[in-house]
Design an enzyme around this catalytic site. Structure first.
Site, PDB file in Angstrom:
ATOM      1  N   ASP A 199       0.831  -1.191   0.000  1.00 22.30           N
ATOM      2  CA  ASP A 199       0.000   0.000   0.000  1.00 22.30           C
ATOM      3  C   ASP A 199       0.876   1.256   0.000  1.00 22.30           C
ATOM      4  O   ASP A 199       1.941   1.280   0.628  1.00 22.30           O
ATOM      5  CB  ASP A 199      -0.909  -0.023   1.236  1.00 22.30           C
ATOM      6  CG  ASP A 199      -1.911   1.101   1.256  1.00 22.30           C
ATOM      7  OD1 ASP A 199      -2.673   1.220   0.285  1.00 22.30           O
ATOM      8  OD2 ASP A 199      -1.933   1.863   2.247  1.00 22.30           O
TER       9      ASP A 199
ATOM     10  N   GLU B 107       1.493  -0.566  -5.081  1.00 17.88           N
ATOM     11  CA  GLU B 107       0.305   0.281  -5.215  1.00 17.88           C
ATOM     12  C   GLU B 107       0.810   1.695  -5.472  1.00 17.88           C
ATOM     13  O   GLU B 107       1.061   2.464  -4.551  1.00 17.88           O
ATOM     14  CB  GLU B 107      -0.557   0.191  -3.954  1.00 17.88           C
ATOM     15  CG  GLU B 107      -1.895   0.924  -4.065  1.00 17.88           C
ATOM     16  CD  GLU B 107      -1.827   2.357  -3.581  1.00 17.88           C
ATOM     17  OE1 GLU B 107      -1.850   3.253  -4.460  1.00 17.88           O
ATOM     18  OE2 GLU B 107      -1.745   2.597  -2.378  1.00 17.88           O
TER      19      GLU B 107
ATOM     20  N   ASP C  79     -11.115   1.347  -2.511  1.00 16.12           N
ATOM     21  CA  ASP C  79     -11.365   2.768  -2.266  1.00 16.12           C
ATOM     22  C   ASP C  79     -12.180   3.426  -3.373  1.00 16.12           C
ATOM     23  O   ASP C  79     -12.479   4.620  -3.299  1.00 16.12           O
ATOM     24  CB  ASP C  79     -10.034   3.528  -2.112  1.00 16.12           C
ATOM     25  CG  ASP C  79      -9.405   3.328  -0.745  1.00 16.12           C
ATOM     26  OD1 ASP C  79     -10.140   3.052   0.221  1.00 16.12           O
ATOM     27  OD2 ASP C  79      -8.169   3.454  -0.640  1.00 16.12           O
TER      28      ASP C  79
END
Length: 488
Positions: A286, A333, A386
């Site tokens: 992430d 990411e 998201d």
């Protein structure tokens, strides 16, 4: 050949409890993925969720969420009686009942401690590198009445060795309970992961970059974070203002002291990758851009307008990671504002990077998320956890934006926008294609998992009412078969 997978959090699995568990619903979902011709199941972080249900502000980067332990498996193991498990109406949304789950686990522990299995001591030794600190933190959090360790007694806050040893003796059973809970999660997870492997499904996990300020991680290793003399953050993480947020985003997580991390040989981070390699087959990193440079704001600021970019671990850090774990597959990411330095870091690591189709259907051929620009090292998504669902996203667009989306996907009259977007990704050059389960089901805005920058009852509560039908599995499988026939 392109690899295909589905994104669905563990908490979204169907089942007999108020939140998804590692029980029957998980096994049935793996069967569904196998029937649907999929190769990967991507989940969100397994670490304990915060009070809002988010796994991205956990009190531990190493521990796993006790809510996912299935009590019916504990009953099969003789640690509970089925009559002790309260009946639970199947819920359309996740509704965490931590007190109820904790009560069941304590009943199971009372039976477990009378005759622990032989491998329990082996487990504790193998996981001691994170488990001992976490178990002690949990006991102190309970007895001190808060997870905010800056409010604890000084001898505990500053980790006085003698005081902690005395405390551990006094609270040995509470500490052992935490070890037991993590052991039971580990047993259930390993069994599920082995089953997935037998069905040809690999697990793709998610590693958050940051940890919560009141976490076992910050308390256990304060020297690697930017903290003041009271162990409170001096700088916190966020992102600067952009076209969407005039004030930027103020996340509030403490930031790392990468110089101190380098002096230690990145020991704490290498432990995190060790843990990730135990839990997952593939790891998604992430906020990858934060490893090149991260945005830091002074603690106490009202917004993220004023901050600074600070260099992260960079190439040296990832060289150490790849040396320690050369076989671990990693996905970067790399969403958000990506600079040439971030692109250079991705090129150096050779990690696969992410593309999100919802970001690439604006008609701009220079857009890195335009499907025509996907490379063979890309991992392509219709959207992430998201994003809104494809259906919900499309419904929110202006007419001219809808027209660009239809052009960009070559949408056919009989297709839904979700089907058109899925087909577009399957026809792209991306190495991997990961689709949120909601898009395969054609679900709308009500099925969105999270809306960044908001706190609300609908975030982190999406749930399947049942495992999708064989009809849906067949449709997905046929798409994968067409993909296999695609010219390379």
């Amino acid at each position: 050949m392109q690899k295909c997978g589905v994104l669905l959090p563990v908490f979204s699995l169907p089942g007999k409890r108020s939140v998804g568990t590692l029980g029957d619903g998980a096994y049935e979902f793996i069967d569904f993925l196998a029937e649907a011709g999929q190769s990967y199941w991507q989940i969100l972080p397994l670490c304990p969720a915060d009070s809002e249900g988010s796994p991205y502000r956990s009190d531990s980067a190493f521990a796993c969420d006790s809510a996912f332990i299935d009590p019916y498996i504990l009953a099969c193991d003789g640690l509970l009686k089925e009559s002790e498990i309260p009946p639970c109406e199947p819920s359309k949304r996740v509704s965490r009942r931590d007190d109820e789950q904790n009560g069941l686990l304590k009943k199971a522990f009372a039976r477990f401690e009378k005759s622990p299995p032989k491998d329990y001591e082996d487990y504790k030794r193998a996981e001691s590198y994170w488990l001992e600190n976490y178990a002690l933190f949990c006991a102190l959090k309970e007895s001190e009445g808060t997870a905010d360790f800056t409010a604890w007694k000084n001898e505990y806050k500053f980790r006085d060795e003698k005081a902690l040893k005395e405390y551990a003796k006094e609270r040995c059973r509470e500490i052992e309970f935490v070890r037991f809970v993590q052991y039971e999660f580990d047993r259930q997870w390993r069994a599920l992961k082995e089953y997935a492997e037998c069905r040809g499904i690999k697990i793709m996990g998610d590693m958050p970059m940051y940890v919560a300020p009141s976490s076992a991680d910050v308390w256990g290793a304060p020297e690697i974070f930017s903290l003041d003399e009271n162990l409170a953050p001096k700088l916190v993480a966020g992102v600067p203002p952009d076209a969407f947020t005039a004030d930027g985003q103020l996340w509030g997580n403490p930031v790392y002291d990468w110089e101190r991390l380098e002096e230690s040989g990145y020991a704490w981070w290498l432990d995190r990758f060790r843990r990730a390699s135990e839990l997952y087959d593939v790891v998604r990193l992430d906020h990858f851009r934060g490893f090149e440079s991260f945005y830091a704001v002074k603690a106490g600021a009202e917004n993220a307008r004023i901050g600074e970019w600070i260099k992260g671990g960079g190439e040296k850090f990832f060289d150490a990671v790849k040396k320690a774990y050369p076989k671990l597959e990693i996905i970067a990411e790399d969403l958000g504002v990506i600079t040439d330095d971030v692109r250079a870091l991705i090129a150096h690591t050779h990690f696969s990077n992410m593309k999100v189709l919802q970001f690439g259907l604006d008609g701009d051929e220079r857009n890195e998320h335009n499907p025509a620009r996907y490379g063979i090292n890309s991992v392509a998504y219709t959207g992430t956890h998201d994003n809104d669902t494809c259906k919900g996203w499309y419904a929110s667009l202006f007419s001219w934006q809808k027209r660009e989306a239809r052009k960009g996907t070559k949408k056919k009259l009989f297709e839904s926008i979700a089907d058109a977007m899925i087909r577009t990704l399957y026809e792209s050059k991306a190495k991997w294609v990961i689709i949120p389960m909601q898009d395969f089901l054609g679900e709308g805005h009500e099925s969105r998992i999270n809306t960044p920058g908001t706190v609300g009852a609908h975030n982190w509560t999406y749930r399947l009412s049942s495992v999708p039908s064989l009809k849906i599995a067949k449709k997905m499988s046929e798409s994968v078969k067409k993909l296999a026939q695609k010219p390379v």
